[in-house]
Design an enzyme around this catalytic site. Structure first.
Site, PDB file in Angstrom:
ATOM      1  N   ALA A 197       0.858  -1.181   0.000  1.00 11.70           N
ATOM      2  CA  ALA A 197       0.000   0.000   0.000  1.00 11.70           C
ATOM      3  C   ALA A 197       0.898   1.236   0.000  1.00 11.70           C
ATOM      4  CB  ALA A 197      -0.870  -0.014   1.250  1.00 11.70           C
TER       5      ALA A 197
ATOM      6  N   GLY B 299       0.705  -5.186   0.797  1.00 12.83           N
ATOM      7  CA  GLY B 299      -0.399  -5.258  -0.154  1.00 12.83           C
ATOM      8  C   GLY B 299       0.021  -5.874  -1.478  1.00 12.83           C
TER       9      GLY B 299
ATOM     10  N   GLU C 145      -0.279  -9.464  -0.935  1.00 10.20           N
ATOM     11  CA  GLU C 145      -1.717  -9.755  -0.797  1.00 10.20           C
ATOM     12  C   GLU C 145      -2.392  -9.786  -2.168  1.00 10.20           C
ATOM     13  OE1 GLU C 145      -1.964  -6.582   2.192  1.00 10.20           O
ATOM     14  OE2 GLU C 145      -2.948  -8.015   3.508  1.00 10.20           O
TER      15      GLU C 145
ATOM     16  N   GLU D  25       4.263  -5.439   7.307  1.00 10.73           N
ATOM     17  CA  GLU D  25       3.410  -4.395   7.900  1.00 10.73           C
ATOM     18  C   GLU D  25       3.740  -4.116   9.351  1.00 10.73           C
ATOM     19  OE1 GLU D  25       2.360  -6.742   5.863  1.00 10.73           O
ATOM     20  OE2 GLU D  25       0.794  -6.019   4.517  1.00 10.73           O
TER      21      GLU D  25
HETATM   22  C1  3H9 Z   1       0.748  -2.346   3.313  1.00  7.26           C
HETATM   23  O1  3H9 Z   1       1.002  -2.797   2.247  1.00  7.26           O
HETATM   24  C2  3H9 Z   1      -0.589  -2.482   3.979  1.00  7.26           C
HETATM   25  C3  3H9 Z   1      -1.401  -3.532   3.303  1.00  7.26           C
HETATM   26  O2  3H9 Z   1      -1.403  -4.703   4.095  1.00  7.26           O
HETATM   27  C4  3H9 Z   1      -2.817  -3.205   2.989  1.00  7.26           C
HETATM   28  C5  3H9 Z   1      -3.450  -1.969   3.391  1.00  7.26           C
HETATM   29  C6  3H9 Z   1      -4.959  -1.903   3.101  1.00  7.26           C
HETATM   30  N1  3H9 Z   1       4.623   3.410  -0.371  1.00  7.26           N
HETATM   31  O3  3H9 Z   1      13.486   2.304   0.460  1.00  7.26           O
HETATM   32  P1  3H9 Z   1      13.856   3.008  -0.776  1.00  7.26           P
HETATM   33  C7  3H9 Z   1       9.329   4.942  -1.554  1.00  7.26           C
HETATM   34  S1  3H9 Z   1       1.894  -1.465   4.188  1.00  7.26           S
HETATM   35  C8  3H9 Z   1       5.051   4.613  -0.718  1.00  7.26           C
HETATM   36  O4  3H9 Z   1      14.793   4.143  -0.687  1.00  7.26           O
HETATM   37  P2  3H9 Z   1      15.058   0.573  -1.736  1.00  7.26           P
HETATM   38  C9  3H9 Z   1      10.316   5.459  -0.532  1.00  7.26           C
HETATM   39  O5  3H9 Z   1       9.714   6.369   0.351  1.00  7.26           O
HETATM   40  C10 3H9 Z   1       3.284  -1.378   3.133  1.00  7.26           C
HETATM   41  N2  3H9 Z   1       6.359   4.879  -0.981  1.00  7.26           N
HETATM   42  O6  3H9 Z   1      14.378   1.999  -1.905  1.00  7.26           O
HETATM   43  C11 3H9 Z   1      11.352   6.099  -1.437  1.00  7.26           C
HETATM   44  O7  3H9 Z   1      10.845   7.347  -1.835  1.00  7.26           O
HETATM   45  P3  3H9 Z   1      11.816   8.612  -1.974  1.00  7.26           P
HETATM   46  C12 3H9 Z   1       4.047  -2.632   3.156  1.00  7.26           C
HETATM   47  C13 3H9 Z   1       7.198   3.875  -0.891  1.00  7.26           C
HETATM   48  O8  3H9 Z   1      15.325   0.102  -3.107  1.00  7.26           O
HETATM   49  C14 3H9 Z   1      11.353   5.195  -2.662  1.00  7.26           C
HETATM   50  O9  3H9 Z   1      10.128   4.479  -2.624  1.00  7.26           O
HETATM   51  N3  3H9 Z   1       5.281  -2.456   2.383  1.00  7.26           N
HETATM   52  C15 3H9 Z   1       6.814   2.600  -0.514  1.00  7.26           C
HETATM   53  O10 3H9 Z   1      16.171   0.648  -0.769  1.00  7.26           O
HETATM   54  C16 3H9 Z   1      12.486   4.201  -2.681  1.00  7.26           C
HETATM   55  O11 3H9 Z   1      12.489   3.497  -1.434  1.00  7.26           O
HETATM   56  C17 3H9 Z   1       6.424  -2.078   2.957  1.00  7.26           C
HETATM   57  O12 3H9 Z   1       6.515  -1.917   4.148  1.00  7.26           O
HETATM   58  C18 3H9 Z   1       5.449   2.373  -0.261  1.00  7.26           C
HETATM   59  N4  3H9 Z   1       4.979   1.162   0.063  1.00  7.26           N
HETATM   60  O13 3H9 Z   1      13.962  -0.343  -1.047  1.00  7.26           O
HETATM   61  C19 3H9 Z   1       7.582  -1.897   2.020  1.00  7.26           C
HETATM   62  N5  3H9 Z   1       7.902   1.796  -0.469  1.00  7.26           N
HETATM   63  O14 3H9 Z   1      12.760   8.253  -3.082  1.00  7.26           O
HETATM   64  C20 3H9 Z   1       8.307  -0.632   2.347  1.00  7.26           C
HETATM   65  C21 3H9 Z   1       8.939   2.567  -0.825  1.00  7.26           C
HETATM   66  O15 3H9 Z   1      10.893   9.720  -2.289  1.00  7.26           O
HETATM   67  N6  3H9 Z   1       9.386  -0.348   1.402  1.00  7.26           N
HETATM   68  N7  3H9 Z   1       8.534   3.819  -1.080  1.00  7.26           N
HETATM   69  O16 3H9 Z   1      12.498   8.752  -0.647  1.00  7.26           O
HETATM   70  C22 3H9 Z   1      10.568  -0.979   1.475  1.00  7.26           C
HETATM   71  O17 3H9 Z   1      10.795  -1.861   2.248  1.00  7.26           O
HETATM   72  C23 3H9 Z   1      11.641  -0.494   0.532  1.00  7.26           C
HETATM   73  O18 3H9 Z   1      11.311   0.816   0.136  1.00  7.26           O
HETATM   74  C24 3H9 Z   1      11.807  -1.364  -0.750  1.00  7.26           C
HETATM   75  C25 3H9 Z   1      12.783  -0.635  -1.736  1.00  7.26           C
HETATM   76  C26 3H9 Z   1      12.380  -2.725  -0.363  1.00  7.26           C
HETATM   77  C27 3H9 Z   1      10.498  -1.537  -1.477  1.00  7.26           C
END
Ligand code: 3H9
Length: 768
Positions: free
Chosen positions: A123, A167, A170, A190
Site C-alpha cells: 500500500a 499489499g 496480498e 506491515e
Molecule cells: C501495506 O502494504 C498495507 C497492506 O497490508 C494493505 C493496506 C490496506 N509506499 O526504500 P527506498 C518509496 S503497508 C510509498 O529508498 P530501496 C520510498 O519512500 C506497506 N512509498 O528503496 C522512497 O521514496 P523517496 C508494506 C514507498 O530500493 C522510494 O520508494 N510495504 C513505498 O532501498 C524508494 O524506497 C512495505 O513496508 C510504499 N509502500 O527499497 C515496504 N515503499 O525516493 C516498504 C517505498 O521519495 N518499502 N517507497 O524517498 C521498502 O521496504 C523499501 O522501500 C523497498 C525498496 C524494499 C520496497
C-alpha cells in the site's frame, strides 16, 4: 508474437505504430483510448496526442496500469514508480483491466506484473501516514479487486520480480498462480509500520503456506527469498529466463490445462485445528516478545491469523479489517511510519542534488585491524566490496583474520551463511602490512587507535599517495574532522565515518561533515552507506558528533540518580520498560567503562566549569572495573556473561553520596525516564539549533538505529512531540530550578513549545 486478436490488440498495434498515433485520439472506443493513452509508445513530437494524454491523466488514473496483449494473453503492468505502491487509482486500473480481459473472448489468460525494478511494494505508505494522523479518505480497500481477480474465469498469473511486499503480496496471493524470478523477495512487513496486513494477507497466507509460516512472516515482518517462498508454497514456480516471456508461457500452459483454477480462499487444508493453532500462537507470542517487544501489531496479526482458521473467509477478512483499523490509528503506527520516512529523508541532504553523482565505490582500504577496523572490513566484504585491511603489526593482522573467520564460522553454524558464501567473503578481505594498492583505491577508512597525534600522522602520510578524488575518512568517535582535514591537501575529500560496534552488524553510520567536505564526498559516503546496508546520517563536526553528544546528559543523569538513591538495576529496568533495548548501565558495561572514561577526559570542555560531575564511574575505572571485558563494572558478570548486582558497587555509591552529602530519595520509573531522557531530548534540541543535525528526524534515526531507542516510540524527538513539548519544557524547567543550569531549556525547544509547534512541524518548515 503479437496477433491482432481483439480491439485491445488493435489499439495496441496502433500504439506501436507512430505513424498512426493520431488515430488513437480519434477512436470512440474508451477501451482503445485507454490503452493508447496509457501506452508508452507515444511520440513526443505529436502535440495532439500529448495534449490528450495530459487531459486523460487529469481525469482518470488508469494510466497507472497498462495492458498489452500477446498471443492471447493480457499482460497487465502496474506503472506507479518508484515501487508500484497501490496508491489511489492503481486498484481501480487493475480492476478495469481484469474486467476487460475477462470480457474479451479472444484472451485466454492474464499476467499481472510490475514495471521497473519491482512488482508491488505494498500500500502507499504516504496514504497510510495520512490515515494514521486521521487525514485523508480512510483505509485503502482493495477487497473488490482481490475478489474480482480470484473469481476471474481466466487464469490470473502473478509475475514477481524485485519485491512483493505487504499489499503487493496480498495482491499476488489473490491470483491463481504466482511465478517469480530467483532474486525476488516477498513478505508481509506491515508490523514494521505498526500495522497488520490489511488486504486479506492474514487470511490467504496461512491457506497457502500454513499457519506456522504465516505466523512467522506476519509477526517478524521478515522477507523470504523466492526459493524459500517456493518451498513454503507461496509461489508456484521460479522462472530463470525473461520474466515477461516466461510468465506468458506459463499462463498459456495453465490456460490449456482447462482449470478450474485454484482460489486461495477456498483452500483450507493447511488451516489447522484449534489445538495445534494454540502451539503456533504460543510460538508467535514468543517471537513477538523477543523481536517486537512492547508492540501491539504482531499480537493483532496473530489474532487475525487465528480468525483465518476459526471463521469462514469473509468473516475472517472482516475481523482482519477491524484489527487493522485498531492498529493504524495507534501511537505506535504513527511512530513507526515516522521512522520509515525519516530513514529515507536522511539521504536528502541540503546541497545534495541529483547532479551530485557519486562515482561507484568498489575498493576500500581500511587502516588499523583492531575491533573497529576488522568490523568495517567485514561490513565491506559482506557488501561485495574488495577490501584491504592494513596494520603495521603482523600479530594484530593475524588476530583480526582469526576473529573474522570465527565470526563467519559461527554464521555458518547458525545456518545464516553457506560455507561457499563465507569463503567468498573471506577472500574479499586482503590483510597486508604495507600500503600496496592504496594508490588506486576509492575510499580509505582510517580506524587506528583513538589518538589525535597518531591520526594526524596517518592523514599526513597517506594524502600524497592517494589518487585524486579518493575519499579519506576517519572512524573517529571524538576527534575533530577539520583538524584531520588540515593535515591534507584534499580537505574537500575528508570526512568522518563513525561506525558503531560491531561495525558489520550495527545499522547506523554517522557521516561527519567537516567545514571543507564537498557535496561529492558526502554523496559517495551516503552511497557507500546504502551499499553496506547501513543508514548513513550526515552530521556536523562537533564534540561527540550527534549520537555520543546526546549520550552525555543521558549517562550523567543516570549516574546522578544513583547518587540520589536509585540503583543501577532500578534505572536499567525503568529504561527497558520504557522500551530501550538495554539499560544505560548495561550499555556502559558492554561498551567498556574505560572508553567513556577516556572520552570524558578528552572532552572536559563539554561540561561547563562548576557543573556537577558524576562521582562513581571514574572510581569504578580506578578499581579496574571496566565492564564486561573485565568481568566487573556496574554489574558483576558470571561465566554465562549475565549481569548480576554487586553489593560492592552499591556500597561505593552509598559512601560517595554520603561524603558529598547528597540527599536521598525514592524514584518512580516515570521519574527515572524523565530525568534521563529529557536531558537527551534537550541536548537534541541544542544540536538542532546549532545545526549539527539537519532535521529532528535525523536524531531519531540515529537513536533508533544506533542507541537502542524503541522504534515504536519514533526516536527521542518524536517521543518529545508525543508527550507534548509544552509538558517537556515544564518538566525541564522544574529540573533547572532543582538542579541548576545544566538543565537550562534549549531556546529552540522553548520557542517551539511556546508557539504551539513541535519537532515534526520544525522539520516540515525547514525540510529539504
Ligand atoms: C501495506 O502494504 C498495507 C497492506 O497490508 C494493505 C493496506 C490496506 N509506499 O526504500 P527506498 C518509496 S503497508 C510509498 O529508498 P530501496 C520510498 O519512500 C506497506 N512509498 O528503496 C522512497 O521514496 P523517496 C508494506 C514507498 O530500493 C522510494 O520508494 N510495504 C513505498 O532501498 C524508494 O524506497 C512495505 O513496508 C510504499 N509502500 O527499497 C515496504 N515503499 O525516493 C516498504 C517505498 O521519495 N518499502 N517507497 O524517498 C521498502 O521496504 C523499501 O522501500 C523497498 C525498496 C524494499 C520496497
Amino acid at each position: 508474437m503479437y496477433q491482432p486478436e481483439s480491439k485491445w490488440a488493435l489499439a495496441h498495434s496502433l500504439s506501436r505504430s507512430p505513424s498512426r498515433l493520431v488515430e488513437r485520439s480519434e477512436t470512440d472506443d474508451p477501451a482503445a483510448d485507454a490503452l493508447c493513452e496509457n501506452g508508452r509508445h507515444v511520440r513526443p513530437d505529436v502535440p495532439g496526442v500529448n495534449r490528450m494524454l495530459a487531459q486523460f491523466r487529469n481525469m482518470n488514473n488508469r494510466h497507472l496500469v497498462v495492458t498489452e496483449i500477446e498471443t492471447g494473453v493480457a499482460v497487465v503492468r502496474i506503472e506507479n514508480p518508484p515501487v508500484n505502491a497501490l496508491s489511489d487509482g492503481v486498484a481501480e486500473g487493475l480492476e478495469e483491466a481484469i474486467r476487460r480481459a475477462e470480457a474479451d473472448r479472444a484472451l485466454r489468460a492474464i499476467v499481472i506484473m510490475g514495471a521497473g525494478t519491482t512488482f508491488v511494494a505494498g500500500a502507499d505508505i504516504k496514504q497510510l501516514e495520512d490515515l494514521a494522523w486521521s487525514r485523508g479518505p480512510g483505509a485503502p480497500n482493495i477487497h473488490g479487486l482481490l475478489e474480482k481477480i480470484e473469481n476471474c474465469t481466466k487464469p490470473v498469473v502473478m509475475a514477481i520480480h524485485g519485491t512483493a511486499l505487504g499489499g503487493g503480496l496480498e495482491l499476488a496471493m489473490a491470483g491463481h498462480y504466482r511465478v517469480a524470478v530467483r532474486s525476488a523477495r516477498i513478505g508481509q512487513p506491515e508490523v514494521n509500520l505498526g500495522i497488520i496486513p490489511g488486504a486479506e494477507g492474514t487470511q490467504r497466507l496461512p491457506r497457502l503456506a500454513g499457519v506456522e509460516k504465516a505466523v512467522e512472516m506476519c509477526v517478524t515482518g521478515k522477507l523470504l527469498a523466492a526459493a524459500d517462498a517456493l518451498e513454503a508454497g507461496i509461489v508456484d514456480a521460479i522462472l530463470e529466463g525473461d520474466l515477461r516471456t516466461d510468465a506468458i508461457g506459463y499462463a498459456r500452459q495453465v490456460s490449456e490445462s482447462g482449470g478450474p483454477h485454484r482460489k486461495t480462499r477456498e483452500q483450507r487444508a493447511l488451516l489447522r485445528q484449534a489445538s495445534s493453532m494454540d502451539d503456533a500462537m504460543r510460538t508467535g507470542v514468543e517471537l513477538a516478545r523477543k523481536l517486537k517487544r512492547n508492540q501491539i501489531a504482531p499480537l493483532k496479526a496473530l489474532e487475525a491469523i487465528r480468525a483465518a482458521a476459526a471463521m469462514p473467509f469473509e468473516e475472517g477478512c472482516a475481523r482482519e479489517r477491524e484489527l487493522f483499523n485498531e492498529c493504524v490509528t495507534s501511537d505506535q503506527c504513527r511512530a513507526l511510519i515516522h521512522g520509515f520516512f525519516a530513514e529515507r529523508a536522511v539521504t536528502k541532504f541540503p546541497g545534495l542534488s541529483n547532479q551530485t553523482l557519486p562515482s561507484p565505490v568498489e575498493h576500500v582500504f581500511v587502516i588499523g585491524a583492531g575491533t573497529m577496523g576488522r568490523g568495517i572490513a567485514m561490513a565491506c566484504s559482506n557488501a561485495g566490496l574488495n577490501v584491504a585491511l592494513r596494520d603495521s603489526s603482523r600479530a594484530a593482522l593475524d588476530a583480526a583474520m582469526i576473529a573474522i573467520r570465527k565470526d563467519y564460522d559461527s554464521s555458518i553454524q547458525r545456518g545464516r551463511l553457506t560455507p561457499a558464501v563465507a569463503a567468498e567473503r573471506m577472500n574479499k578481505i586482503r590483510p597486508q602490512l604495507d600500503y600496496q594498492g592504496i594508490e588506486t583505491t576509492d575510499v580509505v577508512i582510517e580506524a587506528v587507535f583513538e589518538d589525535l597525534e597518531l591520526k594526524r600522522s596517518v592523514f599526513r602520510e597517506l594524502d600524497g599517495t592517494l589518487k585524486p578524488g579518493c575519499i579519506l575518512a576517519s572512524n573517529t568517535s571524538t576527534l575533530s574532522i577539520d583538524e584531520l582535514a588540515r593535515q591534507t591537501e584534499r580537505p574537500d575529500c575528508v570526512l568522518g565515518l563513525h561506525f558503531f560496534t560491531p561495525a558489520h552488524v550495527m545499522r547506523l553510520l554517522e557521516i561527519v561533515r567537516g567545514q571543507a567536505t564537498s557535496s561529492r564526498a558526502l554523496a559517495i559516503a551516503l552511497t557507500l552507506a546504502k551499499r553496506l546496508s547501513k543508514v548513513g546520517v550526515v552530521v556536523g563536526n562537533g564534540p561527540g558528533f550527534v549520537g555520543n553528544r546526546l549520550m552525555f546528559p543521558y549517562m550523567y543523569e543516570a549516574q546522578f540518580l544513583l547518587e540520589e538513591g536509585a540503583t543501577p538495576e532500578q534505572v536499567d529496568r525503568a529504561l527497558r520498560e520504557f522500551g530501550m533495548a538495554m539499560g544505560i548501565f548495561q550499555v556502559e558495561d558492554m561498551a567498556g567503562l574505560d572508553v567513556a572514561w577516556r572520552v570524558r577526559r578528552q572532552l572536559r570542555q563539554f561540561s561547563a566549569p562548576g557543573d556537577r560531575k558524576p562521582l562513581v564511574a571514574d572510581k569504578l575505572c580506578e578499581m579496574g572495573r571496566f565492564g564486561q571485558k573485565s568481568g566487573k563494572g556496574w554489574y558483576t558478570y558470571g561465566e554465562d556473561g549475565k549481569p548480576s548486582s554487586d553489593p560492592q558497587v552499591q556500597e561505593l555509591i552509598g559512601t560517595l553520596s554520603r561524603e558529598a552529602a547528597i540527599p536521598q530519595h525514592e524514584f518512580t520509573d516515570n521519574q527515572i525516564v524523565e530525568r534521563t531522557l529529557y536531558g537527551l531530548i534537550n541536548e537534541g534540541a541544542r544540536v538542532l539549533e546549532e545545526g549539527f543535525a539537519a532535521r529532528a528526524s535525523d536524531i531519531d534515526v540515529i537513536y533508533v538505529n544506533g542507541y537502542g531507542f524503541p522504534g515504536w516510540r519514533g526516536g527521542p524527538m518524536f517521543y518529545a512531540d508525543s508527550v507534548g513539548l509544552k509538558r517537556v519544557v515544564e518538566t525541564i524547567t522544574s529540573f533547572e530550578h532543582e538542579f541548576g543550569t545544566r538543565w537550562r531549556v534549549s531556546p529552540l525547544l522553548r520557542q517551539l513549545a511556546e508557539s504551539g509547534k513541535n519537532f515534526r512541524s520544525f522539520d516540515q518548515e525547514h525540510g529539504t
